[in-house]
Write a protein that holds these residues in place. Structure first.
Motif, PDB file in Angstrom:
ATOM      1  N   PHE A  97       0.844  -1.188   0.000  1.00 23.35           N
ATOM      2  CA  PHE A  97       0.000   0.000   0.000  1.00 23.35           C
ATOM      3  C   PHE A  97       0.880   1.238   0.000  1.00 23.35           C
ATOM      4  N   GLY A  98       0.511   2.235  -0.825  1.00 20.93           N
ATOM      5  CA  GLY A  98       1.272   3.478  -0.889  1.00 20.93           C
ATOM      6  C   GLY A  98       1.061   4.304   0.363  1.00 20.93           C
ATOM      7  N   GLU A  99       2.122   4.539   1.120  1.00 22.19           N
ATOM      8  CA  GLU A  99       2.020   5.179   2.421  1.00 22.19           C
ATOM      9  C   GLU A  99       2.228   6.694   2.358  1.00 22.19           C
ATOM     10  N   PHE A 100       2.065   7.358   3.533  1.00 26.72           N
ATOM     11  CA  PHE A 100       2.160   8.810   3.613  1.00 26.72           C
ATOM     12  C   PHE A 100       3.558   9.326   3.300  1.00 26.72           C
ATOM     13  N   THR A 101       4.543   8.464   3.358  1.00 29.49           N
ATOM     14  CA  THR A 101       5.917   8.859   3.041  1.00 29.49           C
ATOM     15  C   THR A 101       6.146   9.050   1.549  1.00 29.49           C
ATOM     16  N   GLY A 102       5.196   8.581   0.727  1.00 34.27           N
ATOM     17  CA  GLY A 102       5.390   8.611  -0.716  1.00 34.27           C
ATOM     18  C   GLY A 102       5.977   7.320  -1.250  1.00 34.27           C
ATOM     19  N   TYR A 103       6.210   6.371  -0.362  1.00 33.05           N
ATOM     20  CA  TYR A 103       6.728   5.062  -0.743  1.00 33.05           C
ATOM     21  C   TYR A 103       5.700   3.985  -0.435  1.00 33.05           C
ATOM     22  N   SER A 104       5.843   2.833  -1.074  1.00 29.15           N
ATOM     23  CA  SER A 104       4.919   1.728  -0.868  1.00 29.15           C
ATOM     24  C   SER A 104       5.417   0.839   0.269  1.00 29.15           C
ATOM     25  N   LEU A 105       4.516   0.543   1.206  1.00 31.86           N
ATOM     26  CA  LEU A 105       4.825  -0.388   2.284  1.00 31.86           C
ATOM     27  C   LEU A 105       4.443  -1.780   1.819  1.00 31.86           C
ATOM     28  N   GLY A 106       5.352  -2.730   1.966  1.00 29.08           N
ATOM     29  CA  GLY A 106       5.134  -4.078   1.449  1.00 29.08           C
ATOM     30  C   GLY A 106       4.087  -4.863   2.220  1.00 29.08           C
ATOM     31  N   GLU A 107       3.875  -6.091   1.799  1.00 27.94           N
ATOM     32  CA  GLU A 107       2.870  -6.952   2.414  1.00 27.94           C
ATOM     33  C   GLU A 107       3.238  -7.260   3.864  1.00 27.94           C
ATOM     34  N   ARG A 108       2.249  -7.177   4.738  1.00 27.71           N
ATOM     35  CA  ARG A 108       2.407  -7.514   6.159  1.00 27.71           C
ATOM     36  C   ARG A 108       1.225  -8.368   6.604  1.00 27.71           C
ATOM     37  N   GLN A 109       1.381  -9.037   7.715  1.00 25.39           N
ATOM     38  CA  GLN A 109       0.265  -9.755   8.334  1.00 25.39           C
ATOM     39  C   GLN A 109      -0.482  -8.790   9.255  1.00 25.39           C
ATOM     40  N   ARG A 110      -1.782  -8.653   9.035  1.00 29.86           N
ATOM     41  CA  ARG A 110      -2.594  -7.725   9.816  1.00 29.86           C
ATOM     42  C   ARG A 110      -3.784  -8.452  10.438  1.00 29.86           C
ATOM     43  N   GLU A 111      -4.428  -7.778  11.375  1.00 27.10           N
ATOM     44  CA  GLU A 111      -5.598  -8.316  12.044  1.00 27.10           C
ATOM     45  C   GLU A 111      -6.792  -8.379  11.075  1.00 27.10           C
ATOM     46  N   VAL A 112      -7.757  -9.238  11.400  1.00 25.94           N
ATOM     47  CA  VAL A 112      -8.907  -9.508  10.530  1.00 25.94           C
ATOM     48  C   VAL A 112     -10.168  -8.881  11.125  1.00 25.94           C
ATOM     49  N   VAL A 113     -10.930  -8.181  10.277  1.00 28.73           N
ATOM     50  CA  VAL A 113     -12.190  -7.549  10.677  1.00 28.73           C
ATOM     51  C   VAL A 113     -13.352  -8.293  10.026  1.00 28.73           C
ATOM     52  N   LYS A 114     -14.325  -8.680  10.830  1.00 27.24           N
ATOM     53  CA  LYS A 114     -15.556  -9.293  10.324  1.00 27.24           C
ATOM     54  C   LYS A 114     -16.691  -8.270  10.473  1.00 27.24           C
TER      55      LYS A 114
END
Length: 360
Positions: free
Chosen positions: A262-279
């Protein structure tokens, strides 16, 4: 002051009509909404609020670039641009508790069960390389599972299914703490996300303080009256009664999913990470709801964050150096502090106060 997004847009149309632009032709939510916003900013030197009336694949119009102007944010706070920091500090120091109401425009339409489908909402892809569509203007409302402490914050959501998203929880921040407490018990954490709110509510949710300071009181102080809240359909959480849309959900314990890039506020893309799940358990919205989006890393995002950061840093420096004159954060990772140094060492104390008061 009216608490809904539409009343604020009417103020803009009356006072700054050049700051409101309607795009009536159909646009593709994949890249085009962000591209038009950026092209206007870079080539035409314009940063208007943009309302896209026809968005491919969804019945909801999209509003973006709402916060990309100090004068617009000042109008939302009923303050002059040069008085914004003082107005925000007053709101933090004299919050107004919220008020619970029984009926609300955000309950015009209630979607649960098979009627619930996140793919009916605009599937906005912001940047080249993004892993998929994201909701970037979702303000979370959650409660400490062990007491009556509340928290509000912006948390991006990546759409993973008709009723599932990932969530970006910033480590060591307040919602992350609430979730860790619930997860330790093996419980889901109820959370609700408001989309499409008055900018005073957006500014208030970003107030930086201790975990027991209630951002909803700051929202009320910025509005000049108690924030009106209504109970969710699927939990006891309270959400803004005049929001365009609310997504009722819970963050599942001990489950993770791939999120990003995802393109972050720094102007660079942050790579894939493991995140929490929302139902997601329900979606409620106005019958003719406007869906709000924020172009991350552009002024709509950066300027909104700046006002609360400046106020927080001013408070931090003032506790060490009472003669502080001003604090300004013109860009990420950049801060100017003006003080009247009355004794040797106060400049160093100001620097240390700033470094200790903000993650960035």
């Amino acid at each position: 002051m009216s608490q809904d997004l539409r009343s604020y847009l009417d103020l803009i149309k009356q006072n700054h009509p050049e700051d409101f632009l309607i795009v009536s032709r159909e646009v593709d939510p994949a890249y085009e909404i962000t591209a038009i916003t950026v092209k206007l900013e870079q080539e035409a030197k314009r940063r208007p609020i943009l309302l896209f009336e026809k968005v491919k694949g969804s019945k909801f119009p999209v509003l973006t670039n709402l916060h990309a102007g100090r004068s617009r944010l000042a109008l939302a706070m009923n303050a002059k641009p040069e008085e914004m920091q003082k107005a925000y500090l007053r709101a933090m120091e004299k919050p107004i508790p919220p008020k619970i109401v029984s009926k609300a425009p955000v309950k015009d339409v209630i979607l649960t069960g098979k009627r619930l489908n996140l793919y009916d909402l605009p599937q906005i892809i912001h940047h080249e390389g993004d892993a998929g569509p994201y909701f970037t203007a979702a303000i979370s409302f959650a409660k400490d599972p062990s007491d009556d402490t509340w928290n509000c914050a912006y948390n991006r959501l990546m759409i993973k299914g008709r009723d599932t998203t990932s969530i970006h929880l910033t480590s060591a921040k307040h919602l992350w703490e609430f979730y860790r407490l619930a997860e330790a018990r093996g419980e889901a954490l109820p959370v609700a996300f408001a989309i499409g709110v008055h900018p005073a509510i957006a500014l208030g949710c970003l107030a930086i303080g201790s975990i027991d300071e209630d951002e909803r009181g700051v929202m009320g102080a910025l509005l000049g009256e108690p924030l009106q809240l209504v109970k969710c359909e699927t939990s006891d959480l309270l959400v803004p009664a005049h929001a365009e849309m609310v997504i009722e959900a819970e963050i599942l314990p001990r489950q993770r999913t791939a999120e990003g890039p995802f393109g972050e506020f720094t102007g660079y893309s942050l790579g894939e990470r493991q995140r929490e799940v929302v139902k997601v358990r329900a979606i409620t919205h106005r019958k003719d709801a406007i869906f709000q989006d924020i172009s991350v890393s552009h002024l709509d995002h950066l300027l909104l964050s700046t006002i609360p950061i400046e106020a927080n840093l001013y408070r931090a420096v003032r506790s060490m150096v009472p003669s502080v004159k001003a604090v300004r954060v013109p860009a990420p990772f950049t801060c100017y502090v003006s003080i009247e140094q009355r004794v040797p060492g106060q400049g160093k104390n100001a620097i240390l106060a700033v470094l200790g008061a903000d993650l960035y």
